[in-house]
Design a protein around this motif. Structure first.
Motif, PDB file in Angstrom:
ATOM      1  N   ALA A   1      38.441  42.999  45.010  1.00  0.00           N
ATOM      2  CA  ALA A   1      37.671  43.911  44.165  1.00  0.00           C
ATOM      3  C   ALA A   1      36.481  44.491  44.931  1.00  0.00           C
ATOM      4  N   LEU A   2      35.805  43.644  45.688  1.00  0.00           N
ATOM      5  CA  LEU A   2      34.670  44.114  46.480  1.00  0.00           C
ATOM      6  C   LEU A   2      35.129  45.100  47.543  1.00  0.00           C
ATOM      7  N   PHE A   3      36.260  44.808  48.173  1.00  0.00           N
ATOM      8  CA  PHE A   3      36.816  45.740  49.160  1.00  0.00           C
ATOM      9  C   PHE A   3      37.109  47.088  48.518  1.00  0.00           C
ATOM     10  N   LEU A   4      37.742  47.099  47.344  1.00  0.00           N
ATOM     11  CA  LEU A   4      38.086  48.353  46.686  1.00  0.00           C
ATOM     12  C   LEU A   4      36.829  49.122  46.283  1.00  0.00           C
ATOM     13  N   ALA A   5      35.774  48.402  45.887  1.00  0.00           N
ATOM     14  CA  ALA A   5      34.528  49.079  45.519  1.00  0.00           C
ATOM     15  C   ALA A   5      33.925  49.776  46.736  1.00  0.00           C
ATOM     16  N   GLY A   6      33.864  49.068  47.863  1.00  0.00           N
ATOM     17  CA  GLY A   6      33.361  49.691  49.079  1.00  0.00           C
ATOM     18  C   GLY A   6      34.238  50.831  49.546  1.00  0.00           C
ATOM     19  N   ARG A   7      35.550  50.648  49.394  1.00  0.00           N
ATOM     20  CA  ARG A   7      36.489  51.688  49.818  1.00  0.00           C
ATOM     21  C   ARG A   7      36.373  52.937  48.940  1.00  0.00           C
ATOM     22  N   ALA A   8      36.078  52.757  47.657  1.00  0.00           N
ATOM     23  CA  ALA A   8      35.906  53.904  46.766  1.00  0.00           C
ATOM     24  C   ALA A   8      34.700  54.737  47.186  1.00  0.00           C
ATOM     25  N   ARG A   9      33.596  54.072  47.495  1.00  0.00           N
ATOM     26  CA  ARG A   9      32.409  54.810  47.943  1.00  0.00           C
ATOM     27  C   ARG A   9      32.657  55.444  49.313  1.00  0.00           C
TER      28      ARG A   9
ATOM     29  N   ILE B   1      39.520  52.464  41.231  1.00  0.00           N
ATOM     30  CA  ILE B   1      38.752  52.004  40.065  1.00  0.00           C
ATOM     31  C   ILE B   1      39.654  51.195  39.138  1.00  0.00           C
ATOM     32  N   ILE B   2      40.870  51.665  38.931  1.00  0.00           N
ATOM     33  CA  ILE B   2      41.814  50.941  38.079  1.00  0.00           C
ATOM     34  C   ILE B   2      42.100  49.562  38.672  1.00  0.00           C
ATOM     35  N   GLY B   3      42.264  49.506  39.979  1.00  0.00           N
ATOM     36  CA  GLY B   3      42.522  48.224  40.625  1.00  0.00           C
ATOM     37  C   GLY B   3      41.401  47.223  40.382  1.00  0.00           C
ATOM     38  N   ILE B   4      40.150  47.673  40.477  1.00  0.00           N
ATOM     39  CA  ILE B   4      39.012  46.789  40.223  1.00  0.00           C
ATOM     40  C   ILE B   4      39.030  46.299  38.780  1.00  0.00           C
ATOM     41  N   LEU B   5      39.302  47.197  37.829  1.00  0.00           N
ATOM     42  CA  LEU B   5      39.328  46.821  36.411  1.00  0.00           C
ATOM     43  C   LEU B   5      40.458  45.838  36.113  1.00  0.00           C
TER      44      LEU B   5
ATOM     45  N   ALA C   1      40.121  42.135  34.611  1.00  0.00           N
ATOM     46  CA  ALA C   1      40.776  41.808  33.351  1.00  0.00           C
ATOM     47  C   ALA C   1      41.689  40.592  33.479  1.00  0.00           C
ATOM     48  N   MET C   2      42.265  40.384  34.659  1.00  0.00           N
ATOM     49  CA  MET C   2      43.189  39.261  34.837  1.00  0.00           C
ATOM     50  C   MET C   2      42.486  37.920  35.004  1.00  0.00           C
ATOM     51  N   SER C   3      41.226  37.928  35.386  1.00  0.00           N
ATOM     52  CA  SER C   3      40.544  36.678  35.723  1.00  0.00           C
ATOM     53  C   SER C   3      40.506  35.657  34.579  1.00  0.00           C
ATOM     54  N   PRO C   4      40.266  36.042  33.301  1.00  0.00           N
ATOM     55  CA  PRO C   4      40.262  35.018  32.245  1.00  0.00           C
ATOM     56  C   PRO C   4      41.613  34.333  32.070  1.00  0.00           C
ATOM     57  N   ILE C   5      42.685  35.023  32.413  1.00  0.00           N
ATOM     58  CA  ILE C   5      44.021  34.435  32.291  1.00  0.00           C
ATOM     59  C   ILE C   5      44.350  33.573  33.499  1.00  0.00           C
ATOM     60  N   LEU C   6      44.046  34.098  34.687  1.00  0.00           N
ATOM     61  CA  LEU C   6      44.427  33.408  35.917  1.00  0.00           C
ATOM     62  C   LEU C   6      43.636  32.133  36.150  1.00  0.00           C
TER      63      LEU C   6
ATOM     64  N   VAL D   1      49.208  35.889  44.154  1.00  0.00           N
ATOM     65  CA  VAL D   1      50.290  36.857  43.959  1.00  0.00           C
ATOM     66  C   VAL D   1      49.805  38.032  43.116  1.00  0.00           C
ATOM     67  N   ALA D   2      48.994  37.752  42.102  1.00  0.00           N
ATOM     68  CA  ALA D   2      48.476  38.821  41.244  1.00  0.00           C
ATOM     69  C   ALA D   2      47.572  39.773  42.026  1.00  0.00           C
ATOM     70  N   ALA D   3      46.687  39.231  42.870  1.00  0.00           N
ATOM     71  CA  ALA D   3      45.803  40.077  43.682  1.00  0.00           C
ATOM     72  C   ALA D   3      46.615  40.934  44.640  1.00  0.00           C
ATOM     73  N   LEU D   4      47.652  40.344  45.231  1.00  0.00           N
ATOM     74  CA  LEU D   4      48.523  41.105  46.121  1.00  0.00           C
ATOM     75  C   LEU D   4      49.192  42.248  45.376  1.00  0.00           C
ATOM     76  N   ALA D   5      49.636  41.980  44.144  1.00  0.00           N
ATOM     77  CA  ALA D   5      50.310  43.014  43.359  1.00  0.00           C
ATOM     78  C   ALA D   5      49.375  44.181  43.070  1.00  0.00           C
ATOM     79  N   VAL D   6      48.113  43.894  42.801  1.00  0.00           N
ATOM     80  CA  VAL D   6      47.152  44.967  42.524  1.00  0.00           C
ATOM     81  C   VAL D   6      46.948  45.823  43.777  1.00  0.00           C
ATOM     82  N   LEU D   7      46.755  45.190  44.920  1.00  0.00           N
ATOM     83  CA  LEU D   7      46.581  45.951  46.163  1.00  0.00           C
ATOM     84  C   LEU D   7      47.838  46.758  46.498  1.00  0.00           C
ATOM     85  N   LEU D   8      48.995  46.176  46.239  1.00  0.00           N
ATOM     86  CA  LEU D   8      50.241  46.906  46.468  1.00  0.00           C
ATOM     87  C   LEU D   8      50.308  48.135  45.563  1.00  0.00           C
ATOM     88  N   GLY D   9      49.860  47.975  44.316  1.00  0.00           N
ATOM     89  CA  GLY D   9      49.839  49.116  43.407  1.00  0.00           C
ATOM     90  C   GLY D   9      48.929  50.230  43.894  1.00  0.00           C
TER      91      GLY D   9
END
Length: 404
Positions: A330-338, A352-356, A360-365, A375-383
C-alpha cells in the motif's frame, strides 16, 4: 562542452549517468539495507521487545541511511564525479556506510558509538570537504559557495543530539535524542538550511544535473528490489523446505517482479526524459526524494513481511505482521501514485483502488494464516499491473508531461 578534469559540474554539464563508483556505493547499501531489514524482522519476532518502539528504532536507522545515500547522490550531481577529490569523498561515504550497516543491528545496544561515529563523520565531513574543495581558486564555479557551508552548519547542530544519544545509558533516551538529531537534518533539508548571514537555498532552486539524479533514484529502487530477493532467499534457504514456505517464496519473487513492473511501467522508464523536459527539473528531482523514499520504504516493508511469511507461513496474521505484508504494497502504491502525477500530471485509478482494497481486506485477513494475506497482496498488485497493461493496449506510448 565537457568540463575540464577536476572541475565541478556547472549548468548541467558533465556525465548524466551513474558511474562505476556509484555502483560500488550501491553495493554497500545492499548490505546496509539487508542488515536493517533483518533487524526489523528481529524486532517483530522477539517477544522480549516492544514491537512498535522497535519498528520505530529500525525506521530511524533507515532514514539516516537514506539521508547518507541521497546527499552522496546530490553531491555527485553538483560536482563532477570524475574529480579525484569527489571520488575520495564518495569512497569515504562508502566506508562510513559499511560501518553503519555493520553496527546497525546493535546500534541501540553496544554499537551505538560506531553507528553514530560513522554517521556524524559522513554528515559533517562531506559538506566540509566540499566547502574546502570549492574554495580553491581553480574550482571557482557558478555554484553558490555558501551551500555546503549552510549544510555544514545544520549538520554540526544535528551532531550534538546524535553524539549525546550515543553515550546515553538507555535505549529510550538514545532513540529520543537520535530522533531529534534526524529531525533537525530533515527540517534543514525541507527549509533549505536557513543560516544567519548565509540565507537559505532549497534544492528545487538549484542548478542540478537532474538526469543523473533520476538515474540514481531508479538504481536505489533496484537496490530495494534486490534486498527483497536477498531477504526472501535467505529466509527460504535457512528453513526446512515445505509446501507453505515454497508457496511463500514463490509469492515473494512474483511480488518483487510486480513491484518492478509497476514502478517502471512508463513513469520509471521516462523519469530521465521527464527531468530533461521539465520547466523546473530541480523541483521534480526534489519531489523525487519523497516519492522514492515512500516507495523504497514500501518495498523494504514488503520484503520484511515476506521474511516473516516464509518463516511462519501458517501462523495467524497478527496486526503488526499484517501491517508489513499489506502496508508495504500500500505504501509503495501511494508513493507510486504521487510519482506518476509528478511525471504525467495525473494518477491512474488502479493505484488508488489497490490501496483501498488492501485496507478493506485487512480486517478479514487478520483472522487467517499469514500465507493467505501474502497471496491476497500479490493478487492486488497483479490487478494493478493488469490494469496498466489494459490501459496501454492499442495506444501509443505516453510522453512525460510534468506539471512542475
Amino acid at each position: 562542452m565537457t568540463p575540464r578534469q577536476g572541475t565541478p559540474l556547472r549548468g548541467g554539464e558533465g556525465p548524466h549517468e551513474s558511474t562505476i563508483l556509484d555502483l560500488l556505493l550501491d553495493l554497500v547499501f545492499v548490505f546496509a539495507l539487508n542488515r536493517i531489514a533483518e533487524e526489523a524482522i528481529h524486532h517483530l519476532t522477539d517477544e522480549q521487545h516492544l514491537v512498535l518502539p522497535g519498528v520505530g528504532e529500525v525506521l530511524l536507522l533507515f532514514l539516516a541511511m537514506w539521508l547518507v545515500w541521497f546527499f552522496a547522490a546530490l553531491s555527485a550531481s553538483r560536482f563532477d564525479p570524475r574529480c579525484p577529490e569527489i571520488q575520495a569523498v564518495i569512497f569515504c561515504i562508502a566506508f562510513g556506510s559499511v560501518v553503519m550497516g555493520v553496527s546497525a543491528p546493535a546500534a541501540y545496544d553496544g554499537h551505538g558509538g560506531y553507528f553514530v561515529g560513522a554517521y556524524v563523520a559522513i554528515q559533517v565531513g562531506r559538506p566540509l570537504a566540499l566547502a574546502l574543495f570549492q574554495r580553491r581558486p581553480v574550482h571557482q564555479t557558478l555554484v553558490p559557495p555558501p551551500i555546503p557551508a549552510r549544510i555544514l552548519c545544520w549538520s554540526v547542530v544535528a551532531a550534538v543530539p546524535w553524539i549525546a544519544g550515543a553515550v546515553a545509558p538507555t535505549g529510550l533516551a538514545r532513540g529520543g535524542l537520535w530522533t531529534l538529531g534526524l529531525t533537525i537534518e530533515y527540517v534543514g533539508l525541507v527549509l533549505g538550511w536557513p543560516t544567519p548571514r548565509l540565507g537559505r537555498s532549497r534544492i528545487h532552486d538549484w542548478d542540478l544535473v537532474g538526469e543523473y539524479l533520476a538515474d540514481r533514484y531508479r538504481q536505489f529502487f533496484i537496490i530495494a528490489l534486490g534486498e527483497s530477493i536477498l531477504l526472501s532467499g535467505l529466509a527460504f534457504s535457512s528453513n526446512p523446505f515445505g509446501a507453505g514456505r515454497t508457496v511463500a517464496f514463490g509469492c515473494a519473487f512474483i511480488t518483487t517482479a510486480l513491484l518492478w513492473r509497476i514502478y517502471f511501467y512508463r513513469a520509471g522508464t521516462v523519469l530521465k526524459s521527464a527531468v530533461a523536459t521539465a520547466t523546473q527539473p530541480a523541483r521534480l528531482v526534489a519531489y523525487g526524494f519523497v516519492t522514492h523514499l515512500t516507495m523504497v520504504v514500501g518495498v523494504v516493508a514488503t520484503a520484511v513481511g515476506y521474511g516473516l511469511v516464509i518463516d511462519h507461513p501458517y501462523d495467524m496474521a497478527n496486526p503488526v505482521w499484517l501491517a508489513a505484508v499489506l502496508g508495504g504494497p500500500a505504501l509503495f502504491l501511494a508513493g507510486r501514485a504521487r510519482f506518476e502525477y509528478d511525471i504525467f500530471g495525473r494518477v491512474s485509478p488502479a493505484r488508488i483502488i489497490g490501496i483501498l482494497v488492501l485496507a478493506a481486506m485487512s480486517p478479514i485477513l487478520v483472522r487467517l494464516p499469514l500465507l493467505t494475506a501474502t497471496v491476497a497482496a500479490l493478487a492486488v498488485l497483479l490487478g494493478v499491473a493488469i490494469a496498466d497493461a489494459v490501459r496501454a493496449h492499442g495506444r501509443s506510448r505516453e510522453s512525460p508531461m510534468p506539471p512542475h
